[in-house]
Design a protein around this motif. Structure first.
Motif: not given
Length: 261
Positions: A176-181, A188-189, A221-227
């Protein structure tokens, strides 16, 4: 609820490498990962994992020489790259079959078409070498600010590589760090590429500190991963601002929110 592993190449660096396993266990982790374990014999690592009741979930192929940071996209280094894949697979099979991140390399000095041909061909060989091993291979985009010239810089590019090569057994390390930067638009990604994701890692952005610092709203972000149905590990791969053992407030908060196990 989500489960988290500690990356021992960036956490607990106050300690010698082999002592970090016990430190991670004391901090409440049951899984760890690392970048390059090759300074230590696989049997030694197996023993320290067993002694601390830890699962190893990921390692990298060797970085190569200074200024390479992987070899897959570097023409002329095919033999060394294949050796690095065999080495990683040997370690993985001895250590409980963690995933292996196949490193692309710093290819900014290489014509783009040549780097792409080398990368695709290298990945094809790596997949063949891994057949029947039970080891999952990952590719990870690294942002161009931290790793200028790294061949694979965006998660969209990583997904395109898998589609173009047809190497459907490959999975993406969604850091997530690399994707955000590099790109932002994390949720969405993650949704767009979720079917291709093989591991998730977290750190704060823009400084790569604790996950509860900076611009990323990790609870969402993590709630979305869980969903989405994420059932794998999530790697804590950040640089603590102080002693590592005092840096886990983010994890305590995720547990309070019912997100982390």
């Amino acid at each position: 609820m989500l489960k988290f592993s500690a990356n021992l190449s960036i956490l607990f660096t106050e300690l010698p490498f082999l002592e970090r396993f016990a430190a991670a266990r004391r901090a409440g982790f049951s899984a760890v990962e690392c970048w390059f374990p090759y300074e230590h014999a696989a049997a030694t690592l197996r023993q320290v994992l067993d002694d601390n009741a830890l699962t190893l979930v990921g390692i990298n192929t060797a970085a190569g020489e200074a200024g390479q940071w992987g070899l897959a996209a570097l023409p002329g280094h095919e033999a060394a790259f294949d050796r690095s894949v065999r080495q990683a697979l040997d370690y993985a099979q001895a250590l409980g079959q963690p995933s292996v991140h196949v490193m692309a390399g710093l290819a900014g000095h290489v014509p783009a078409a040549d780097a792409q041909r080398s990368y695709h061909a290298g990945l094809e060989r790596a997949v063949r070498l891994a057949e029947g091993s039970g080891v999952r291979l990952l590719i990870e985009p690294l942002n161009g600010r931290d790793r200028p010239g790294y061949f694979l810089s965006s998660v969209d590019q990583a997904a395109e590589v898998i589609e173009r090569t047809g190497l459907t057994s490959l999975r993406i390390m969604f850091d997530c760090y690399h994707v955000q930067v590099q790109q932002g638009d994390l949720i969405a990604r993650l949704r767009r590429h979720f079917a291709k994701v093989g591991h998730i890692q977290i750190a704060g952005a823009p400084a790569r500190g604790e996950p509860d610092r900076g611009e990323i709203n990790y609870p969402e972000v993590l709630r979305e991963a869980d969903r989405l149905g994420w059932s794998g590990w999530i790697g804590a791969e950040y640089r603590p601002s102080g002693p590592t053992a005092e840096s886990f407030g983010w994890l305590h908060e995720l547990r309070r929110l019912g997100i982390a196990a």
